[in-house]
Design a protein around this motif. Structure first.
Motif, PDB file in Angstrom:
ATOM      1  N   SER A 605       5.496   9.444  11.710  1.00  0.00           N
ATOM      2  CA  SER A 605       5.025  10.564  11.131  1.00  0.00           C
ATOM      3  C   SER A 605       3.854  10.355  10.042  1.00  0.00           C
ATOM      4  CB  SER A 605       6.131  11.495  10.617  1.00  0.00           C
ATOM      5  OG  SER A 605       6.516  10.949   9.574  1.00  0.00           O
ATOM      6  N   VAL A 606       2.881  11.098   9.705  1.00  0.00           N
ATOM      7  CA  VAL A 606       2.106  11.114   8.756  1.00  0.00           C
ATOM      8  C   VAL A 606       2.867  11.166   7.419  1.00  0.00           C
ATOM      9  CG1 VAL A 606       0.222  11.975   7.794  1.00  0.00           C
ATOM     10  CG2 VAL A 606       0.116  12.256  10.038  1.00  0.00           C
ATOM     11  N   ARG A 607       3.845  11.755   7.173  1.00  0.00           N
ATOM     12  CA  ARG A 607       4.382  11.915   5.969  1.00  0.00           C
ATOM     13  C   ARG A 607       5.024  10.297   5.597  1.00  0.00           C
ATOM     14  NH1 ARG A 607       9.950  15.181   4.212  1.00  0.00           N
ATOM     15  NH2 ARG A 607      10.111  14.308   1.940  1.00  0.00           N
ATOM     16  N   GLN A 608       5.647   9.937   6.606  1.00  0.00           N
ATOM     17  CA  GLN A 608       6.409   8.347   6.358  1.00  0.00           C
ATOM     18  C   GLN A 608       5.543   7.256   5.923  1.00  0.00           C
ATOM     19  OE1 GLN A 608       9.118   7.152   9.321  1.00  0.00           O
ATOM     20  NE2 GLN A 608      10.377   9.239   9.186  1.00  0.00           N
ATOM     21  N   GLY A 609       4.271   7.683   6.962  1.00  0.00           N
ATOM     22  CA  GLY A 609       2.900   6.645   6.719  1.00  0.00           C
ATOM     23  C   GLY A 609       2.265   6.679   5.358  1.00  0.00           C
ATOM     24  N   ALA A 610       2.440   8.045   4.815  1.00  0.00           N
ATOM     25  CA  ALA A 610       1.765   8.138   3.569  1.00  0.00           C
ATOM     26  C   ALA A 610       2.617   7.586   2.487  1.00  0.00           C
ATOM     27  CB  ALA A 610       1.953   9.693   3.200  1.00  0.00           C
ATOM     28  N   GLN A 611       4.039   7.542   2.610  1.00  0.00           N
ATOM     29  CA  GLN A 611       4.938   6.746   1.818  1.00  0.00           C
ATOM     30  C   GLN A 611       4.670   5.503   1.779  1.00  0.00           C
ATOM     31  OE1 GLN A 611       8.905   8.136   2.770  1.00  0.00           O
ATOM     32  NE2 GLN A 611       8.547  10.220   2.406  1.00  0.00           N
ATOM     33  N   HIS A 612       4.443   4.839   3.064  1.00  0.00           N
ATOM     34  CA  HIS A 612       4.242   3.329   3.090  1.00  0.00           C
ATOM     35  C   HIS A 612       2.751   3.112   2.629  1.00  0.00           C
ATOM     36  CE1 HIS A 612       6.240   3.700   7.375  1.00  0.00           C
ATOM     37  NE2 HIS A 612       7.015   3.786   6.336  1.00  0.00           N
ATOM     38  N   LEU A 613       1.628   3.601   2.618  1.00  0.00           N
ATOM     39  CA  LEU A 613       0.864   3.509   1.995  1.00  0.00           C
ATOM     40  C   LEU A 613       0.642   3.558   0.385  1.00  0.00           C
ATOM     41  CD1 LEU A 613      -1.834   5.144   4.383  1.00  0.00           C
ATOM     42  CD2 LEU A 613      -1.487   2.876   4.216  1.00  0.00           C
ATOM     43  N   LEU A 614       1.398   4.495  -0.182  1.00  0.00           N
ATOM     44  CA  LEU A 614       1.682   4.830  -1.667  1.00  0.00           C
ATOM     45  C   LEU A 614       2.274   3.439  -2.194  1.00  0.00           C
ATOM     46  CD1 LEU A 614       2.306   8.636  -2.071  1.00  0.00           C
ATOM     47  CD2 LEU A 614       0.216   7.375  -2.702  1.00  0.00           C
ATOM     48  N   ARG A 615       3.415   2.950  -1.374  1.00  0.00           N
ATOM     49  CA  ARG A 615       4.235   1.885  -1.892  1.00  0.00           C
ATOM     50  C   ARG A 615       3.623   0.562  -1.822  1.00  0.00           C
ATOM     51  NH1 ARG A 615       9.197   3.468  -2.950  1.00  0.00           N
ATOM     52  NH2 ARG A 615      10.116   5.428  -1.731  1.00  0.00           N
ATOM     53  N   ILE A 616       2.649   0.243  -0.634  1.00  0.00           N
ATOM     54  CA  ILE A 616       2.405  -1.065  -0.512  1.00  0.00           C
ATOM     55  C   ILE A 616       0.774  -1.386  -0.590  1.00  0.00           C
ATOM     56  CG2 ILE A 616       4.335  -1.547   0.898  1.00  0.00           C
ATOM     57  CD1 ILE A 616       2.324  -1.386   3.456  1.00  0.00           C
ATOM     58  N   SER A 617       0.056  -0.234  -0.577  1.00  0.00           N
ATOM     59  CA  SER A 617      -1.442  -0.421  -1.053  1.00  0.00           C
ATOM     60  C   SER A 617      -1.698  -1.094  -2.363  1.00  0.00           C
ATOM     61  CB  SER A 617      -2.106   1.113  -0.767  1.00  0.00           C
ATOM     62  OG  SER A 617      -2.013   1.403   0.613  1.00  0.00           O
ATOM     63  N   GLY A 618      -2.735  -1.711  -2.316  1.00  0.00           N
ATOM     64  CA  GLY A 618      -3.013  -2.521  -3.416  1.00  0.00           C
ATOM     65  C   GLY A 618      -2.424  -3.833  -3.576  1.00  0.00           C
ATOM     66  N   LEU A 619      -2.632  -4.429  -4.580  1.00  0.00           N
ATOM     67  CA  LEU A 619      -1.857  -5.813  -5.081  1.00  0.00           C
ATOM     68  C   LEU A 619      -1.592  -6.142  -6.548  1.00  0.00           C
ATOM     69  CD1 LEU A 619      -0.661  -8.335  -3.302  1.00  0.00           C
ATOM     70  CD2 LEU A 619      -2.888  -9.378  -3.563  1.00  0.00           C
ATOM     71  N   GLY A 620      -0.437  -6.396  -6.915  1.00  0.00           N
ATOM     72  CA  GLY A 620      -0.226  -6.807  -8.318  1.00  0.00           C
ATOM     73  C   GLY A 620      -0.592  -5.354  -9.260  1.00  0.00           C
ATOM     74  N   GLY A 621      -1.516  -5.870 -10.129  1.00  0.00           N
ATOM     75  CA  GLY A 621      -2.050  -4.737 -11.095  1.00  0.00           C
ATOM     76  C   GLY A 621      -2.951  -3.796 -10.576  1.00  0.00           C
ATOM     77  N   MET A 622      -3.472  -3.832  -9.220  1.00  0.00           N
ATOM     78  CA  MET A 622      -4.315  -2.962  -8.727  1.00  0.00           C
ATOM     79  C   MET A 622      -3.740  -2.252  -7.659  1.00  0.00           C
ATOM     80  SD  MET A 622      -7.911  -5.199  -8.706  1.00  0.00           S
ATOM     81  CE  MET A 622      -8.808  -3.547  -8.226  1.00  0.00           C
ATOM     82  N   LYS A 623      -3.129  -1.210  -8.022  1.00  0.00           N
ATOM     83  CA  LYS A 623      -2.217  -0.317  -6.897  1.00  0.00           C
ATOM     84  C   LYS A 623      -2.754   1.023  -7.350  1.00  0.00           C
ATOM     85  CE  LYS A 623       1.813  -1.239  -5.620  1.00  0.00           C
ATOM     86  NZ  LYS A 623       1.596  -1.870  -4.424  1.00  0.00           N
ATOM     87  N   PRO A 624      -2.918   1.849  -6.143  1.00  0.00           N
ATOM     88  CA  PRO A 624      -3.315   3.421  -6.513  1.00  0.00           C
ATOM     89  C   PRO A 624      -2.168   3.928  -7.436  1.00  0.00           C
ATOM     90  CG  PRO A 624      -3.314   2.757  -3.980  1.00  0.00           C
ATOM     91  CD  PRO A 624      -2.529   1.538  -4.622  1.00  0.00           C
ATOM     92  N   ASN A 625      -2.676   4.927  -8.265  1.00  0.00           N
ATOM     93  CA  ASN A 625      -1.967   5.677  -8.985  1.00  0.00           C
ATOM     94  C   ASN A 625      -2.420   7.258  -8.713  1.00  0.00           C
ATOM     95  OD1 ASN A 625      -4.519   6.232 -10.353  1.00  0.00           O
ATOM     96  ND2 ASN A 625      -4.332   4.731 -11.891  1.00  0.00           N
ATOM     97  N   THR A 626      -3.226   7.478  -8.008  1.00  0.00           N
ATOM     98  CA  THR A 626      -3.763   8.802  -7.476  1.00  0.00           C
ATOM     99  C   THR A 626      -3.768   9.051  -6.234  1.00  0.00           C
ATOM    100  OG1 THR A 626      -4.764   8.900  -9.708  1.00  0.00           O
ATOM    101  CG2 THR A 626      -5.420  10.840  -8.072  1.00  0.00           C
ATOM    102  N   LEU A 627      -3.138   9.819  -5.698  1.00  0.00           N
ATOM    103  CA  LEU A 627      -3.241  10.413  -4.023  1.00  0.00           C
ATOM    104  C   LEU A 627      -4.185  11.485  -3.774  1.00  0.00           C
ATOM    105  CD1 LEU A 627      -2.325   9.938  -1.082  1.00  0.00           C
ATOM    106  CD2 LEU A 627      -0.469  11.747  -1.654  1.00  0.00           C
ATOM    107  N   VAL A 628      -5.102  11.297  -3.091  1.00  0.00           N
ATOM    108  CA  VAL A 628      -6.150  12.239  -2.769  1.00  0.00           C
ATOM    109  C   VAL A 628      -5.895  12.808  -1.267  1.00  0.00           C
ATOM    110  CG1 VAL A 628      -8.541  12.897  -2.572  1.00  0.00           C
ATOM    111  CG2 VAL A 628      -7.592  11.440  -4.219  1.00  0.00           C
ATOM    112  N   LEU A 629      -5.940  14.050  -1.034  1.00  0.00           N
ATOM    113  CA  LEU A 629      -5.683  14.666   0.303  1.00  0.00           C
ATOM    114  C   LEU A 629      -6.672  15.839   0.365  1.00  0.00           C
ATOM    115  CD1 LEU A 629      -1.888  15.142   0.150  1.00  0.00           C
ATOM    116  CD2 LEU A 629      -3.118  13.345   1.451  1.00  0.00           C
TER     117      LEU A 629
END
Length: 915
Positions: A605-629
């Motif tokens: 589902s898109v909702r679960q995929g969004a959760q995955h991306l919010l958790r694992i996108s980026g690396l170390g100190g460079m991780k998303p802090n804002t979701l844009v839809l």
């Protein structure tokens, strides 16, 4: 790895019935040249002859006579240190994989990439062209010293007319001979080089024996022209035999005028001539396409040749200093013939080594040019150089090079060209050292040369020494060559090049980025240095191009990730469908000219995929802090690929062959009324998930209506002014008091201010609106906000507005929490009426110009610039998931017909008033 096609798979170690196949397809069909040259014939012989060239016979006296023995030895040591460092780099690169045709150009281009490699390859080609001309000019000079009509005082026949035109004619005839041999192929060149090597070795042996066997003698010198055109008195040079007094007199420098050019010699000019005789170390590497085993032959043959020539040069320097006085050394560069037991043998050596050096330079230049043409870096300009004979000899490149050498011969003087040729060679040597240095610093696992006698210290010292000597020899030529190289690199960058070669810059960047990411400690984050790091969820990029560019403007140098969720379950699929999509998304980023990363995932589902991306996108100190839809409404999707100039396919056929059009890589927009991949409940749930994960949320509506100039990368110098309106209060729960200073309101101010820093939005005017509470006096909230804006260094126009009809007449009780209207504590009709009233209020302010101090109602009603973008406070979703649809409906009413709108909810502090 994009595919399983590895260079290793191209190596067929054994074919049918045990027949061996040569590496790289050499000797195969298609006109490829057969690899049949050994280490000795293919590397040692051409390298020795190229390094000796004309210098070993006609410039030993020049160097020792002007610089003295001590400085001459120092020059030779410096030259060979530079050569040795470069040889170490050449050996390392040559033993790290299969070397094909093109020699140094092939090694540099496949290491540094086509842009730098192509420019350096062309510079090295020009160096070989000029080197061929220098050898021919030296040969003409040697011939005229014996057979020239003006060679008075010599024992020659004196039958050849002299002068600039005659010298050019002789050089052209000799060039025709050299070009004829090279046109017939590398096999004939190798046999001719071996014969020449025997002649030169015999001639050098006779010279060395003559220093010992010949007794002292006086050698009359040709009269030199005086300052007024009259001839100076004849001079006599002395060959003293081995004499300590002669050695003592020749130890120190004695720079004087060069009798061939009339220029006063210096350390740099003499070194340039000497170094020009040592620049043949790439002669063997240039023959890489014809060598049986280039990875073994190039290192071994080059080291043997360098050691042999160094020993011969040292021996000749000492013998000349012990036996010849300064006058003989400075005034007769061809004194070997005068002291030889059999002078004709010296002439044979001079002519043979000059012809061989010119052939080596010409055939090396043709191989480099052919490799450049085959790589198609310079387009149709080098197309004739692709022509090859049935046996694989690139005679088209030979003729091309022959024409350029003919132009260089117009210079007419050997010493005039020496500095330019030396600088060109030094540029190429520095590039080879830089290639090896880059590979060593990148720490790539596949850089495993079998030659290990090098380190990054030797590579760095080689680069530094080459650059230093370039500017010491000729600052003008050095600067000009680097400028030419930069222009060629820019040209190749603009044209684009093959990406399959590999770029060492990517390996270096990976190495450095990994190191600095480890040092980017999230525990040291401070609000003073906060910046938005955005994750934009994109369903179909055809309908979201304006939002994609607007988010690029909002990132303010922060992380920007394009996220996409592909629906599916890996258990039921034969392979991962996500990996093949990366190429299309990266092309999208390039075309849209945004600085974004791409992150794709597979989820049921898109909702679960969004959760995955919010958790694992980026690396170390460079991780998303804002979701844009994008906003969830019923508006028909638009296909911006059809209207955006950046996504129009080229009509002139310049698109890369075989590359599919970008418009075919993404599906067409969703038809109106067709089912969506994301339900309204899941959409609101995704917003709630992001807030639970402490991520800020931005919902973008109607971004397709943004003015095109506001989305461009230009300066935004448009004649029409626009407003950017910010409503930092929750319009679904309006109140006065200190509510405008909460975290979410300050987040809105920060994002609007960041947008104003973008060049395209510089001319937009920021307006901040405050809603007066029922019991609040006008001006009180405005004063507090202006004081806050002053502390935050934000320039904005502050306006107070009063609710009209439909607004709540009483201040909500203090026990009510944010989101009471959407949580259902008030009736649906009352909540919708409040949303409609808020929407009307915002729309009314969008069309108003600058009013008087009392607000728009007290102003003159003048209509001013329109609102380009509106920032609205996004309330939190209700805790009860059953109220999600009502929440989304209220947001739709609130933002209806407002034009481009961003509904934002911030949960992290973003502003700081401290220094």
């Amino acid at each position: 790895m994009a595919s399983e096609n590895s260079p290793l798979l191209a190596y067929r170690l054994l074919g049918e019935e045990g027949v061996s196949f040569p590496a790289n397809g050499a000797g195969g069909p298609g006109g490829a040249p057969a690899r049949k040259l050994s280490t000795f014939l293919g590397v040692v012989v051409p390298t020795v002859l190229s390094m000796f060239s004309i210098v070993v016979f006609l410039r030993i006296g020049f160097v020792v006579g002007h610089a003295g023995l001590l400085q001459a030895l120092a020059m030779l040591l410096v030259a060979y240190v530079i050569l040795a460092l470069t040889v170490l780099s050449v050996c390392a690169i040559a033993t790290n994989g299969a070397v094909r045709g093109g020699g140094a150009y092939f090694m540099i281009s496949r290491t540094l990439g086509p842009e730098v490699g192509g420019s350096i390859g062309l510079m090295f080609y020009l160096a070989n062209v000029c080197g061929c001309a220098v050898s021919l000019l030296g040969l003409v000079e040697a011939i005229l010293d014996v057979f020239g009509a003006d060679a008075s005082g010599s024992s020659g026949l004196r039958v050849l007319p002299q002068g600039y035109g005659w010298s050019l004619l002789y050089g052209s005839l000799l060039l025709g001979l050299v070009g004829g041999v090279c046109t017939l192929g590398a096999g004939l060149y190798a046999r001719a080089s071996f014969l020449t090597f025997l002649l030169v070795s015999g001639s050098l042996a006779s010279v060395l024996v003559s220093f010992v066997a010949v007794g002292p003698r006086d050698i009359p010198l040709a009269p030199r022209p005086g300052p007024n055109g009259s001839s100076l008195p004849p001079q006599v040079g002395h060959f003293t035999g081995f004499n300590s007094s002669t050695l003592k007199a020749n130890l120190d420098a004695g720079y004087a005028k060069d009798y061939t050019t009339g220029a006063l010699m210096t350390f740099a000019s003499v070194f340039a001539v000497l170094f020009n005789g040592c620049t043949g170390i790439m002669a063997g590497a240039n023959m890489s396409g014809e060598l049986k085993d280039p990875s073994r032959a190039i290192p071994l043959g080059t080291i043997v040749a360098v050691a042999y020539t160094f020993f011969i040069y040292i021996l000749l320097f000492f013998l000349s200093s012990f036996t010849c006085d300064r006058v003989l050394l400075q005034e007769d560069y061809g004194f070997f013939r005068a002291i030889s037991l059999w002078p004709p043998l010296v002439l044979v050596g001079i002519y043979a080594t000059s012809l061989s050096a010119s052939m080596s330079s010409l055939i090396g230049a043709s191989r480099i040019l052919h490799a450049l043409a085959q790589d198609d870096l310079f387009g149709v300009v080098l197309a004739p150089a692709k022509v090859v004979s049935r046996g694989g000899n690139p005679w088209g490149a030979v003729l091309y090079s022959w024409g350029l050498v003919q132009l260089v011969l117009l210079a007419g003087k050997l010493n005039t060209l020496a500095a330019v040729v030396t600088v060109f060679y030094l540029v190429a040597y520095a590039a080879v050292d830089l290639s090896c240095l880059s590979l060593e610093w990148a720490s790539a696992p596949n850089f495993r040369p079998t030659f290990n006698l090098f380190s990054w210290h030797t590579c760095l010292l080689g680069v530094a020494s080459c650059l230093l000597m370039m500017f010491l020899i000729s600052p003008g030529a050095a600067g000009g060559s680097l400028l030419l190289m930069g222009l060629l690199s820019a040209l190749l960058t603009a044209r684009g090049g093959p990406s399959s070669w590999g770029y060492v810059s990517q390996a270096l960047l990976f190495h450095q980025v990994r190191k600095y990411l480890l040092r980017l400690d999230v525990r040291k984050d401070h609000v003073k240095f906060w910046r938005p790091q955005l994750l934009l969820l994109v369903g179909n990029p055809r309908g979201t191009l304006p939002l994609l560019r607007l988010a690029n403007q909002l990132k303010k140098g922060g992380l920007y990730v394009l996220g996409h969720v592909t629906l599916g379950d890996l258990d039921s699929l034969p392979s991962d469908p996500v990996q093949p999509q990366y190429g299309a998304w990266l092309s999208l980023v390039d075309r849209a000219q945004v600085k974004a990363f791409v992150d794709l995932t597979l989820s049921p589902s898109v909702r679960q995929g969004a959760q995955h991306l919010l958790r694992i996108s980026g690396l170390g100190g460079m991780k998303p802090n804002t979701l844009v839809l994008g906003f969830y409404d019923d508006a028909a999707p638009q296909d911006h690929f059809l209207t955006d100039p950046a996504f129009s396919e080229p009509a002139d056929g310049t698109q890369e062959a075989g590359a599919p059009a970008l418009s075919t890589l993404f599906p067409p927009p969703r038809a109106p009324g067709s089912p969506r991949a994301l339900s309204p409940q899941d959409y609101v749930a995704t917003v709630a998930d992001a807030l639970k994960m402490n991520k800020n949320v931005v919902l973008a509506r109607a971004c397709g209506a943004l003015p095109p100039e506001r989305l461009s990368r230009g300066s935004g110098g448009t004649s029409q002014l626009h407003h950017v309106d910010v409503w930092p209060l929750n319009l679904l729960r309006p109140r006065g008091g200190p509510g405008y200073v909460d975290v979410c309101g300050l987040f809105l101010l920060q994002m609007a201010t960041i947008l104003g820093m973008v060049p395209a939005w510089h001319s937009a005017r920021l307006r901040i609106f405050l809603c007066l509470g029922p019991r609040e006096a006008p001006g009180a909230a405005e004063g507090r906000l202006r004081a806050l804006l002053s502390q935050l260094r934000i320039r904005a126009e502050v306006r107070e507005v009063v609710w009209g009809e439909g607004a709540a007449s009483e201040e909500p009780p203090e026990e009510e929490e944010e989101g009471d209207f959407v949580n259902g504590r008030r009736g649906d009709a009352e909540a919708e009426a409040l949303a409609c009233s808020a929407n009307a209020l915002v729309r009314a302010q969008q069309g108003r110009g600058r009013g008087g101090p009392g607000g728009p109602e007290e102003g003159d009603g003048e209509v001013g610039p329109t609102t380009a973008l509106t920032f609205l406070y996004l309330p939190r979703p209700p805790a009860d998931s059953a109220r999600y649809l009502r929440y989304l409906a209220l947001l739709e009413i609130l933002s209806r017909d407002l034009g481009p709108t961003l509904l934002i909810h911030g949960v992290t502090p973003v502003t700081c008033t401290d220094l």
